[in-house]
Structure formats: C-alpha cells, structure tokens
Design a protein around this motif. Structure first.
Motif, PDB file in Angstrom:
ATOM      1  N   ILE A  98       0.762  -1.097  -0.022  1.00 22.73           N
ATOM      2  CA  ILE A  98       0.055   0.161  -0.325  1.00 22.73           C
ATOM      3  C   ILE A  98       0.861   1.248   0.048  1.00 22.73           C
ATOM      4  O   ILE A  98       1.874   1.404   0.788  1.00 22.73           O
ATOM      5  N   GLU A  99       0.396   2.237  -0.716  1.00 22.13           N
ATOM      6  CA  GLU A  99       1.330   3.512  -1.057  1.00 22.13           C
ATOM      7  C   GLU A  99       0.271   4.678  -0.462  1.00 22.13           C
ATOM      8  O   GLU A  99      -0.845   4.495  -0.357  1.00 22.13           O
ATOM      9  N   ARG A 100       1.131   5.845  -0.144  1.00 23.52           N
ATOM     10  CA  ARG A 100       0.560   6.827   0.343  1.00 23.52           C
ATOM     11  C   ARG A 100      -0.234   7.716  -0.806  1.00 23.52           C
ATOM     12  O   ARG A 100       0.293   7.337  -2.097  1.00 23.52           O
ATOM     13  N   VAL A 101      -1.561   8.454  -0.466  1.00 26.00           N
ATOM     14  CA  VAL A 101      -2.100   8.958  -1.757  1.00 26.00           C
ATOM     15  C   VAL A 101      -1.727  10.318  -1.805  1.00 26.00           C
ATOM     16  O   VAL A 101      -1.349  11.399  -0.904  1.00 26.00           O
ATOM     17  N   ALA A 102      -0.779  10.524  -3.073  1.00 27.76           N
ATOM     18  CA  ALA A 102      -0.211  11.814  -3.342  1.00 27.76           C
ATOM     19  C   ALA A 102      -1.157  12.912  -3.642  1.00 27.76           C
ATOM     20  O   ALA A 102      -2.377  12.472  -4.253  1.00 27.76           O
ATOM     21  N   ASP A 103      -1.260  14.006  -3.234  1.00 25.14           N
ATOM     22  CA  ASP A 103      -2.183  15.016  -3.493  1.00 25.14           C
ATOM     23  C   ASP A 103      -2.393  15.180  -5.257  1.00 25.14           C
ATOM     24  O   ASP A 103      -3.636  15.271  -5.793  1.00 25.14           O
ATOM     25  N   ASP A 104      -1.148  15.078  -5.738  1.00 27.23           N
ATOM     26  CA  ASP A 104      -1.206  15.217  -7.242  1.00 27.23           C
ATOM     27  C   ASP A 104      -2.317  14.208  -8.026  1.00 27.23           C
ATOM     28  O   ASP A 104      -2.887  14.483  -8.868  1.00 27.23           O
ATOM     29  N   ILE A 105      -2.560  13.026  -7.437  1.00 29.22           N
ATOM     30  CA  ILE A 105      -3.003  12.084  -7.965  1.00 29.22           C
ATOM     31  C   ILE A 105      -4.596  12.036  -7.831  1.00 29.22           C
ATOM     32  O   ILE A 105      -5.100  11.836  -8.810  1.00 29.22           O
ATOM     33  N   VAL A 106      -5.087  12.820  -6.871  1.00 30.36           N
ATOM     34  CA  VAL A 106      -6.569  12.813  -6.683  1.00 30.36           C
ATOM     35  C   VAL A 106      -6.917  14.309  -6.622  1.00 30.36           C
ATOM     36  O   VAL A 106      -8.240  14.545  -6.594  1.00 30.36           O
ATOM     37  N   ALA A 107      -6.122  15.182  -6.945  1.00 29.59           N
ATOM     38  CA  ALA A 107      -6.516  16.805  -7.122  1.00 29.59           C
ATOM     39  C   ALA A 107      -7.649  17.132  -8.258  1.00 29.59           C
ATOM     40  O   ALA A 107      -8.605  17.607  -7.845  1.00 29.59           O
ATOM     41  N   PRO A 108      -7.592  16.369  -9.373  1.00 29.37           N
ATOM     42  CA  PRO A 108      -8.843  16.535 -10.109  1.00 29.37           C
ATOM     43  C   PRO A 108     -10.020  16.218 -10.128  1.00 29.37           C
ATOM     44  O   PRO A 108     -10.973  16.660 -10.376  1.00 29.37           O
ATOM     45  N   TYR A 109     -10.153  15.350  -8.915  1.00 32.27           N
ATOM     46  CA  TYR A 109     -11.459  14.847  -8.385  1.00 32.27           C
ATOM     47  C   TYR A 109     -12.016  15.826  -7.523  1.00 32.27           C
ATOM     48  O   TYR A 109     -13.218  15.633  -7.406  1.00 32.27           O
ATOM     49  N   ALA A 110     -11.402  16.776  -6.968  1.00 30.27           N
ATOM     50  CA  ALA A 110     -11.986  17.883  -6.274  1.00 30.27           C
ATOM     51  C   ALA A 110     -12.393  17.117  -4.824  1.00 30.27           C
ATOM     52  O   ALA A 110     -13.617  17.712  -4.303  1.00 30.27           O
ATOM     53  N   SER A 111     -11.849  15.954  -4.580  1.00 30.96           N
ATOM     54  CA  SER A 111     -12.363  15.309  -3.120  1.00 30.96           C
ATOM     55  C   SER A 111     -11.775  16.214  -1.777  1.00 30.96           C
ATOM     56  O   SER A 111     -10.899  16.979  -1.831  1.00 30.96           O
ATOM     57  N   GLU A 112     -12.502  15.781  -0.884  1.00 32.33           N
ATOM     58  CA  GLU A 112     -12.179  16.632   0.497  1.00 32.33           C
ATOM     59  C   GLU A 112     -10.872  15.971   1.008  1.00 32.33           C
ATOM     60  O   GLU A 112     -11.288  14.714   1.171  1.00 32.33           O
ATOM     61  N   LYS A 113     -10.055  16.536   1.428  1.00 33.34           N
ATOM     62  CA  LYS A 113      -8.878  15.934   2.147  1.00 33.34           C
ATOM     63  C   LYS A 113      -9.330  15.824   3.773  1.00 33.34           C
ATOM     64  O   LYS A 113      -9.680  17.130   4.123  1.00 33.34           O
ATOM     65  N   ILE A 114      -9.107  14.738   4.229  1.00 23.17           N
ATOM     66  CA  ILE A 114      -9.434  14.801   5.693  1.00 23.17           C
ATOM     67  C   ILE A 114      -8.422  13.887   6.279  1.00 23.17           C
ATOM     68  O   ILE A 114      -7.399  13.352   5.722  1.00 23.17           O
ATOM     69  N   SER A 115      -8.331  14.247   7.789  1.00 20.71           N
ATOM     70  CA  SER A 115      -7.328  13.545   8.490  1.00 20.71           C
ATOM     71  C   SER A 115      -7.627  12.521   9.075  1.00 20.71           C
ATOM     72  O   SER A 115      -7.010  11.340   9.337  1.00 20.71           O
ATOM     73  N   LYS A 116      -8.994  12.045   9.430  1.00 23.07           N
ATOM     74  CA  LYS A 116      -9.235  10.976  10.100  1.00 23.07           C
ATOM     75  C   LYS A 116      -9.560   9.806   8.903  1.00 23.07           C
ATOM     76  O   LYS A 116      -9.762   9.725   7.695  1.00 23.07           O
ATOM     77  N   ILE A 117      -9.608   8.345   9.722  1.00 24.68           N
ATOM     78  CA  ILE A 117      -9.840   7.314   8.753  1.00 24.68           C
ATOM     79  C   ILE A 117     -11.242   6.915   9.419  1.00 24.68           C
ATOM     80  O   ILE A 117     -11.625   6.763  10.262  1.00 24.68           O
TER      81      ILE A 117
END
Length: 240
Positions: A121-140
């Motif tokens: 499993i790899e970390r989710v880089a902001d660059d990968i998901v930026a186009p989806y305009a998803s909300e970035k959250i700290s909690k799981i």
C-alpha cells in the motif's frame, strides 16, 4: 464536494440473473467501469497512474444499500463521486437511479493505491487525486465490523479453484468474483424468496492465480456471514 460523473446504462440480458435482476457482481463491475471512465476524463487513467507512479487502484471495501434491485432492460443513470481521501484511503460513492431519479442502489467504497511490483500500500499523493476535487481529511472512516472466521458456527464449506478467467488486469482475482462464490452457497429456494437489502464486502488480502478459494458460510437468521480463505475476503448479506 467532489466532482460527480454520470452515465446512462441499460441492464443487459447477460448481466441479469434467473429472477431478471441485475447481478450484484455485474453491478459492481459496472461501478468500477464508471469510476475508470471518470478517471480517464480527468486525466488520471490507469495508464497515467502506471506511467507516473507505477501504482494501481484496489478496492478494499464495499457497502451496498439496496432499496430495489434494477432488472433486465431497465434504463439507469449511474452517478459516482470521489468524496474524501486521507493519506492512505480514498472514498467513493455510487448511485444507481431509475428514470424517475429514485435511488435503487447506493454503493459506498473504499480504495487504496498499491505498487505494481511490491504489492504494498502506498500513500495517496495530492497530485493523484486533485482533479477529483475530493475533500482531504485527516481521520480514517471506521470500517464495517465483520464477524471473524473463528467466530463462525455451523459452517458450510465449498472450495473453488482460481481460474484464469477469474483474474483482472491487476493480476489478482476480480473483486466481483468473490460475491458470486459466496452467494452461490445459498439455497436456490432461499434466494427465490429473499431479497438482499444490505451487502458488506471487505478485501483484506489479494488472491492470485493457482490458489484455491475456501469459502465458509454461517446462516444466522436473515444474515449470511462468509469468510473466504481465512478472512482474506469477508462478506455479509442482510436479507428481507
């Protein structure tokens, strides 16, 4: 709010079961196709992900809320939205609607990124998901709590070989196959009389070609508990 994407879809004959209902495994496969179409439209296709990061997306959890199953020949609108993400998990919803706009099935899903070589499993880089305009959250977001294999009682057991046709493009068993293996353990008359109203699926470990699937089932009233390969995959179906 993430960017929503939608497609129209007519349930075909070959994705309908003997009761003329949209097969759950096919519904999940179509959901994956729709999410892939959005990713391509936003410039984040599977090929882009391979070229830039050598990663692939993997679904680790589904939760289905079923109001009414779509049926053969029914015209649907399928909507999807990548809603939120944190450093390891991405969350995406799907809505299967009839022509009047009524939600027939809602699917919540959780995704991870995996390295194609190490399968880690790899970390989710902001660059990968930026186009989806998803909300970035700290909690799981807390996952559904399944009944573990060790706690199952009076189990039925079936073994299935993993065939080439069970694999997807990532080289492991297609996630939709597990539901078919599990639900095939249920009695025909039970399936004829009952309708699933909620389905929960958790993928803990991928299964590769050449392995066997050992599926165990406990029927507890109107809830079916399934463990495949010692909780590599866990499934629960609530019936009505």
């Amino acid at each position: 709010m993430g960017i929503r994407y939608q497609q129209t879809y007519t349930v075909p004959f070959y994705e309908s079961d003997t009761f003329k209902q949209f097969k759950i495994s096919s519904l999940l496969a179509v959901a994956l196709q729709i999410s892939g179409e959005q990713s391509s439209q936003l410039g984040r296709s599977d090929d882009w992900l391979t070229e830039h990061y050598h990663y692939f997306w993997a679904v680790i959890e589904y939760a289905l809320e079923i109001n009414k199953m779509p049926v053969f020949g029914q015209k649907l609108t399928i909507e999807t939205e990548a809603t939120q993400y944190n450093k390891f998990f991405c969350y995406r919803n799907f809505w299967f609607k009839d022509e009047a706009g009524e939600v027939l099935v809602k699917v919540k899903s959780t995704w991870i990124l995996m390295d194609q070589e190490s399968r880690k499993i790899e970390r989710v880089a902001d660059d990968i998901v930026a186009p989806y305009a998803s909300e970035k959250i700290s909690k799981i977001i807390r996952p559904y709590k399944f009944k573990k294999q060790a706690a199952l009682e009076n189990v039925a057991e079936v073994t299935y070989p993993v065939r080439f046709s069970d694999l997807d493009m990532n080289g492991h068993v297609n996630n939709a196959k597990y539901f078919d293996w599990a639900s095939d353990m249920l009695d025909f008359d039970f399936r004829k009389q009952k309708q699933a109203k909620a389905i929960f699926i958790r993928y803990n470990h991928e299964v590769l070609y050449g392995k066997d699937i050992v599926a165990q089932m406990e029927q507890d009233g109107l809830t079916s508990h399934f463990s495949l390969n010692d909780d590599s995959v866990q499934i629960e179906i609530v019936w009505q």
